[in-house]
Scaffold this motif. Structure first.
Motif, PDB file in Angstrom:
ATOM      1  N   ILE A 180      46.052 -13.131 -26.566  1.00  0.00           N
ATOM      2  CA  ILE A 180      47.164 -13.915 -27.106  1.00  0.00           C
ATOM      3  C   ILE A 180      47.592 -14.970 -26.101  1.00  0.00           C
ATOM      4  CG2 ILE A 180      49.566 -13.774 -27.873  1.00  0.00           C
ATOM      5  CD1 ILE A 180      48.777 -10.966 -28.980  1.00  0.00           C
ATOM      6  N   GLY A 181      47.578 -14.626 -24.811  1.00  0.00           N
ATOM      7  CA  GLY A 181      47.839 -15.630 -23.783  1.00  0.00           C
ATOM      8  C   GLY A 181      46.868 -16.797 -23.917  1.00  0.00           C
ATOM      9  N   GLY A 182      45.597 -16.468 -24.183  1.00  0.00           N
ATOM     10  CA  GLY A 182      44.597 -17.514 -24.367  1.00  0.00           C
ATOM     11  C   GLY A 182      44.894 -18.357 -25.598  1.00  0.00           C
ATOM     12  N   ILE A 183      45.400 -17.704 -26.662  1.00  0.00           N
ATOM     13  CA  ILE A 183      45.728 -18.454 -27.880  1.00  0.00           C
ATOM     14  C   ILE A 183      46.900 -19.393 -27.611  1.00  0.00           C
ATOM     15  CG2 ILE A 183      46.595 -18.231 -30.241  1.00  0.00           C
ATOM     16  CD1 ILE A 183      45.023 -15.579 -30.376  1.00  0.00           C
ATOM     17  N   ILE A 184      47.909 -18.889 -26.863  1.00  0.00           N
ATOM     18  CA  ILE A 184      49.033 -19.755 -26.494  1.00  0.00           C
ATOM     19  C   ILE A 184      48.508 -20.955 -25.704  1.00  0.00           C
ATOM     20  CG2 ILE A 184      51.133 -19.919 -25.099  1.00  0.00           C
ATOM     21  CD1 ILE A 184      51.680 -16.989 -25.741  1.00  0.00           C
ATOM     22  N   GLY A 185      47.581 -20.665 -24.773  1.00  0.00           N
ATOM     23  CA  GLY A 185      47.009 -21.741 -23.965  1.00  0.00           C
ATOM     24  C   GLY A 185      46.260 -22.746 -24.822  1.00  0.00           C
ATOM     25  N   ARG A 186      45.526 -22.227 -25.820  1.00  0.00           N
ATOM     26  CA  ARG A 186      44.773 -23.119 -26.699  1.00  0.00           C
ATOM     27  C   ARG A 186      45.725 -23.999 -27.508  1.00  0.00           C
ATOM     28  NH1 ARG A 186      39.769 -24.121 -29.560  1.00  0.00           N
ATOM     29  NH2 ARG A 186      38.809 -23.058 -27.801  1.00  0.00           N
ATOM     30  N   ARG A 187      46.805 -23.386 -27.964  1.00  0.00           N
ATOM     31  CA  ARG A 187      47.740 -24.076 -28.844  1.00  0.00           C
ATOM     32  C   ARG A 187      48.517 -25.153 -28.090  1.00  0.00           C
ATOM     33  NH1 ARG A 187      49.865 -23.176 -34.483  1.00  0.00           N
ATOM     34  NH2 ARG A 187      51.362 -24.851 -34.411  1.00  0.00           N
ATOM     35  N   THR A 188      49.013 -24.813 -26.887  1.00  0.00           N
ATOM     36  CA  THR A 188      49.907 -25.736 -26.182  1.00  0.00           C
ATOM     37  C   THR A 188      49.250 -26.417 -25.000  1.00  0.00           C
ATOM     38  OG1 THR A 188      50.690 -24.040 -24.674  1.00  0.00           O
ATOM     39  CG2 THR A 188      51.873 -24.278 -26.750  1.00  0.00           C
ATOM     40  N   GLY A 189      48.011 -25.997 -24.663  1.00  0.00           N
ATOM     41  CA  GLY A 189      47.319 -26.631 -23.548  1.00  0.00           C
ATOM     42  C   GLY A 189      47.673 -26.059 -22.202  1.00  0.00           C
ATOM     43  N   THR A 190      48.566 -25.076 -22.132  1.00  0.00           N
ATOM     44  CA  THR A 190      48.887 -24.490 -20.824  1.00  0.00           C
ATOM     45  C   THR A 190      49.367 -23.059 -21.005  1.00  0.00           C
ATOM     46  OG1 THR A 190      50.279 -24.632 -18.875  1.00  0.00           O
ATOM     47  CG2 THR A 190      51.252 -25.372 -20.927  1.00  0.00           C
ATOM     48  N   GLN A 191      49.162 -22.268 -19.929  1.00  0.00           N
ATOM     49  CA  GLN A 191      49.718 -20.917 -19.935  1.00  0.00           C
ATOM     50  C   GLN A 191      50.811 -20.784 -18.883  1.00  0.00           C
ATOM     51  OE1 GLN A 191      47.350 -17.440 -20.758  1.00  0.00           O
ATOM     52  NE2 GLN A 191      45.503 -18.648 -20.710  1.00  0.00           N
ATOM     53  N   ALA A 192      51.258 -21.925 -18.325  1.00  0.00           N
ATOM     54  CA  ALA A 192      52.356 -21.899 -17.360  1.00  0.00           C
ATOM     55  C   ALA A 192      53.662 -21.908 -18.133  1.00  0.00           C
ATOM     56  CB  ALA A 192      52.264 -23.102 -16.440  1.00  0.00           C
ATOM     57  N   LEU A 193      54.522 -20.904 -17.857  1.00  0.00           N
ATOM     58  CA  LEU A 193      55.716 -20.727 -18.688  1.00  0.00           C
ATOM     59  C   LEU A 193      56.653 -21.927 -18.628  1.00  0.00           C
ATOM     60  CD1 LEU A 193      56.564 -16.973 -18.213  1.00  0.00           C
ATOM     61  CD2 LEU A 193      55.562 -18.104 -20.171  1.00  0.00           C
ATOM     62  N   ALA A 194      56.734 -22.576 -17.452  1.00  0.00           N
ATOM     63  CA  ALA A 194      57.681 -23.670 -17.312  1.00  0.00           C
ATOM     64  C   ALA A 194      57.345 -24.818 -18.252  1.00  0.00           C
ATOM     65  CB  ALA A 194      57.694 -24.154 -15.865  1.00  0.00           C
ATOM     66  N   LYS A 195      56.052 -24.968 -18.580  1.00  0.00           N
ATOM     67  CA  LYS A 195      55.647 -26.123 -19.380  1.00  0.00           C
ATOM     68  C   LYS A 195      55.603 -25.836 -20.872  1.00  0.00           C
ATOM     69  CE  LYS A 195      52.706 -27.954 -15.740  1.00  0.00           C
ATOM     70  NZ  LYS A 195      51.295 -27.880 -15.368  1.00  0.00           N
ATOM     71  N   THR A 196      55.769 -24.563 -21.263  1.00  0.00           N
ATOM     72  CA  THR A 196      55.692 -24.249 -22.689  1.00  0.00           C
ATOM     73  C   THR A 196      57.093 -24.121 -23.268  1.00  0.00           C
ATOM     74  OG1 THR A 196      55.621 -21.923 -22.190  1.00  0.00           O
ATOM     75  CG2 THR A 196      53.515 -23.027 -22.522  1.00  0.00           C
ATOM     76  N   GLY A 197      57.133 -23.805 -24.534  1.00  0.00           N
ATOM     77  CA  GLY A 197      58.422 -23.576 -25.167  1.00  0.00           C
ATOM     78  C   GLY A 197      58.355 -23.932 -26.637  1.00  0.00           C
ATOM     79  N   GLY A 198      59.329 -23.419 -27.378  1.00  0.00           N
ATOM     80  CA  GLY A 198      59.452 -23.783 -28.775  1.00  0.00           C
ATOM     81  C   GLY A 198      58.355 -23.278 -29.686  1.00  0.00           C
ATOM     82  N   LEU A 199      57.573 -22.295 -29.210  1.00  0.00           N
ATOM     83  CA  LEU A 199      56.473 -21.835 -30.067  1.00  0.00           C
ATOM     84  C   LEU A 199      56.978 -21.059 -31.276  1.00  0.00           C
ATOM     85  CD1 LEU A 199      53.534 -20.673 -27.791  1.00  0.00           C
ATOM     86  CD2 LEU A 199      53.406 -22.212 -29.730  1.00  0.00           C
ATOM     87  N   TYR A 200      58.148 -20.443 -31.151  1.00  0.00           N
ATOM     88  CA  TYR A 200      58.640 -19.646 -32.268  1.00  0.00           C
ATOM     89  C   TYR A 200      58.857 -20.509 -33.498  1.00  0.00           C
ATOM     90  CZ  TYR A 200      61.452 -16.482 -35.027  1.00  0.00           C
ATOM     91  OH  TYR A 200      61.925 -15.690 -36.041  1.00  0.00           O
ATOM     92  N   ALA A 201      59.390 -21.725 -33.262  1.00  0.00           N
ATOM     93  CA  ALA A 201      59.631 -22.620 -34.388  1.00  0.00           C
ATOM     94  C   ALA A 201      58.311 -23.094 -34.981  1.00  0.00           C
ATOM     95  CB  ALA A 201      60.468 -23.805 -33.931  1.00  0.00           C
ATOM     96  N   LYS A 202      57.330 -23.344 -34.089  1.00  0.00           N
ATOM     97  CA  LYS A 202      56.074 -23.920 -34.574  1.00  0.00           C
ATOM     98  C   LYS A 202      55.135 -22.865 -35.139  1.00  0.00           C
ATOM     99  CE  LYS A 202      55.695 -26.873 -30.885  1.00  0.00           C
ATOM    100  NZ  LYS A 202      54.888 -27.429 -29.834  1.00  0.00           N
ATOM    101  N   ALA A 203      55.137 -21.684 -34.553  1.00  0.00           N
ATOM    102  CA  ALA A 203      54.166 -20.669 -34.942  1.00  0.00           C
ATOM    103  C   ALA A 203      54.802 -19.292 -34.939  1.00  0.00           C
ATOM    104  CB  ALA A 203      52.974 -20.702 -33.976  1.00  0.00           C
ATOM    105  N   ASN A 218      61.008 -15.414 -24.026  1.00  0.00           N
ATOM    106  CA  ASN A 218      62.025 -16.460 -23.887  1.00  0.00           C
ATOM    107  C   ASN A 218      61.407 -17.801 -23.547  1.00  0.00           C
ATOM    108  OD1 ASN A 218      64.258 -15.000 -24.486  1.00  0.00           O
ATOM    109  ND2 ASN A 218      64.678 -14.407 -22.372  1.00  0.00           N
ATOM    110  N   GLU A 219      60.501 -17.784 -22.575  1.00  0.00           N
ATOM    111  CA  GLU A 219      59.996 -19.056 -22.054  1.00  0.00           C
ATOM    112  C   GLU A 219      59.028 -19.723 -23.021  1.00  0.00           C
ATOM    113  OE1 GLU A 219      60.426 -20.583 -18.891  1.00  0.00           O
ATOM    114  OE2 GLU A 219      62.123 -19.247 -18.531  1.00  0.00           O
ATOM    115  N   ALA A 220      58.092 -18.929 -23.560  1.00  0.00           N
ATOM    116  CA  ALA A 220      57.043 -19.547 -24.367  1.00  0.00           C
ATOM    117  C   ALA A 220      57.488 -19.756 -25.813  1.00  0.00           C
ATOM    118  CB  ALA A 220      55.779 -18.698 -24.332  1.00  0.00           C
TER     119      ALA A 220
END
Lengths: 503, 143
Positions: free
Chosen positions: A346-369, A430-432
């Motif tokens: 799932i971490g890899g899927i998050i990375g695929r979706r947003t281009g990063t697995q660094a928490l500081a750079k992600t966010g808002g995935l709940y609304a999108k997915a 929270n972060e992702a």
């Protein structure tokens, strides 16, 4: 005697056959190679299910390869614990094979699939062998294929990780080999069943205890227990997701399996001494791992530290050495392999979706997915031990056993670590998923192929099934624990002097 | 190639390489009861292939060595699986007839020999591949 002895050789033969074929197909189309890889993993799953069924009926299965009777020949054996491990290996193996086919393995230049099969063969071999020296050989098979899998994508970080990984594992192999040499010098055998019988007469021999400690160091490095865990978080996070997922799920657990097998079977007479070491190690492993995770903000690194803290629970279960605690350990290992592999996917899927697995750079995935959020919550809450998921029952069984034994300090540590695990998972949540995406840079929002999601969904479904029907799995674990507490059926099956077709 | 120092190696190789190839097969076949076997034979064969390429880089082995190693694995596996068809356990040795060979003497034919041949192929392919890759890398660095 089992009616179909070749059955338990198949988890080794099938990956080897596939690895050979895939080496020959190295220049074939990628879809064909991944197709063969997935088909072979599906075959492995079918074989594993048959092994579990046979073991449930017939007890311990043994195979004397080459018709040489034990302890001269090379014997494979499968009891409940081994069957469960082979089955869970096949399940995660299939899931990761599908994910790898979807994610693409171009960086590996056609070597991913044969190495993957060799890795599965090494893992299955470690679970099935009834001989300590062969356990060493299977460790090396695993080490070689996993080392190449780490190093092959190239790059500075990968090479650094590979060197750390290789060096530490070589040190582990050296400890293992010294222990084997001393033990062979004392008893003249390395067949585990034979050792179990012969070491009863050596209870006063301090040298035997020193071999136990050598093995503890060797397996401890593999399993990533305190204070030997530092190689793990520094090597897993640089590998591509499919590699990290299969490593995270299986490799450390092979170390735990080796501890369980060797310390219950070979050193059954030295339990008091081992418990004295295993309990503090287990507790320290839990605590250091969870604190390490709390300070990280990169998804694969957080997950890597959580492997360590969860290993601590399994070691504690072994340290208690009661029927209930061993069953909890077996249950815990299987639950953890499922959950951890899934979290890495799932971490890899998050990375695929947003281009990063660094928490500081992600966010808002709940609304999108939102579906991805639910998919993440299942294994994350299970890891944290929230009922009714598998992790709750694993922790519950362990804590209950600790309370019965009056191990208050250990139980307090286990519960506190559980809470901190939940903290880490909520941090990712929270972060992702929850917070607003960082202002300024626009995150890419790429589509995730369904084939990448399918294995994560399947593993999450397994986790839920574990939670809904814990009785079925706990019964199986208890039967595994019975065989571990009283290894006579294992010893009998392995040392059976008259294999059905002796030459 | 007019420099006599550079023609020494090619001249020697014309003799040494075939000798090594024959020796490797000899080592393979005597290996069941005497020192030798697929592993050692494979190493000798690999060094012969590497020596040949060293003299003339154009004479690199024509077939893909990685594919060859995969084929070797399959040969070894086939020898292990054969007893299954006669109702015996995995890896049980099946023995056929004997033949007489010059220099080796009596040679017992059976699945263990087939297994050794598989090992021979794997070791030849892998060892030669390793050395050839390292050689190619040092050559590009020199240029």
């Amino acid at each position: 005697m089992p009616a179909d002895p070749p059955l338990i050789a198949l988890p080794l033969v099938l990956p080897l056959l596939t690895a050979g074929i895939l080496l020959c197909l190295r220049h074939a189309h990628e879809n064909l190679r991944h197709g063969v890889n997935i088909a072979s993993c599906a075959g492995l799953l079918a074989v594993a299910v048959m092994i579990v069924a046979r073991v449930s009926d017939a007890g311990v299965l043994a195979l004397h390869s080459g018709s040489w009777p034990a302890p001269i020949g090379i014997t494979l054996a499968a009891d409940h614990l081994t069957a469960a491990m082979v089955l869970i290996t096949a399940v995660t193996g299939l899931a990761v094979a599908v994910y790898a086919a979807a994610a693409g393995t171009g960086k590996f230049r056609g070597y991913f699939t044969p190495l993957y099969q060799a890795l599965l063969m090494g893992v299955n071999g470690s679970f099935l062998t009834a001989d300590l020296f062969n356990l060493y050989v299977w460790f090396e098979v695993m080490l070689m294929s996993s080392f190449v899998l780490v190093a092959l994508p190239g790059g500075r970080a990968q090479l650094e990780a590979a060197v750390k990984y290789l060096t530490l594992n070589f040190i582990a192999s050296a400890f293992f080999l010294v222990g084997l040499g001393v033990l062979y010098g004392i008893t003249g055998t390395l067949n585990m069943a034979d050792l179990s019988v012969k070491l009863v007469a050596e209870q006063q021999n301090d040298l035997v205890l020193s071999t136990a400690v050598l093995f503890l160091v060797a397996f401890g490095i593999k399993a990533g227990v305190f204070p030997f865990y530092f190689w793990l978080p520094s090597s897993y996070h640089v590998t591509p997701t499919p590699v990290a997922a299969i490593f995270a799920g299986l490799l450390t657990k092979v170390g735990v399996y080796a501890c369980v097998r060797v310390f219950t079977l070979v050193y059954s007479a030295h339990q008091d001494f081992l418990a004295m070491i295993l309990l503090p190690i287990g507790v320290l492993t839990m605590i250091t791992g969870v604190f390490g995770a709390a300070s990280q903000f990169y998804i694969p690194r957080i997950l890597s530290f959580h492997i360590i803290s969860q290993i601590g629970y399994m070691i504690v279960g072994l340290g208690f050495f009661t029927r209930g605690a061993l069953a909890a350990t077996v249950f815990y290992i299987v639950h953890h392999i499922l959950v951890k592999t899934n979290l890495f996917l799932i971490g890899g899927i998050i990375g695929r979706r947003t281009g990063t697995q660094a928490l500081a750079k992600t966010g808002g995935l709940y609304a999108k997915a939102p579906w991805l959020a639910v998919l993440f919550l299942i294994p994350a809450m299970s890891l944290g031990g929230i009922p009714p998921l598998s992790g709750f029952f694993a922790k519950f069984a362990l804590v209950r056993e600790g309370l019965l034994l009056g191990q208050w300090a250990v139980i307090a540590a286990a519960l506190a670590v559980g809470l901190l695990t939940l903290y880490s998972m909520i941090k990712i949540w929270n972060e992702a998923f929850w917070k607003n995406p960082p202002a300024g840079d626009r995150l890419p929002d790429r589509k995730v192929p369904a084939m990448m999601l399918a294995p994560a969904v399947a593993l999450a479904a397994c986790t839920v099934a574990f939670g809904l029907f814990p009785g079925v799995f706990m019964d199986f674990s208890l039967r595994a624990a019975d065989q571990l507490m009283d290894p006579s059926s294992y010893i009998e099956a392995v040392l059976d002097a008259n294999p059905p077709d002796s030459p | 190639m007019n420099d006599p120092r550079q023609s020494m190696l090619p001249a020697a190789c014309r003799l040494v390489v075939p000798t090594m190839a024959v020796l490797s097969v000899y080592l393979l076949l005597r290996g069941h009861n005497l020192p030798g076997g697929g592993f050692i034979g494979g190493l000798v064969m690999a060094s012969a292939l590497v020596l040949r390429t060293m003299v003339d880089p154009k004479r690199e082995p024509k077939i893909d060595l990685i594919t060859l190693s995969g084929a070797g694995l399959l040969v070894a596996l086939a020898s292990a699986a054969m007893p299954l068809f006669t109702g015996r356990t995995f890896f049980t040795g099946l023995w056929g007839g004997e033949i007489w060979l010059p220099a080796i003497g009596k040679l017992k034919l059976g699945t263990p020999l087939l297994f050794d041949i598989g090992v021979f192929i794997v070791v030849t392919a892998v060892a030669a591949k390793l050395l050839l890759v390292l050689m190619a890398q040092s050559r590009t660095r020199d240029n």
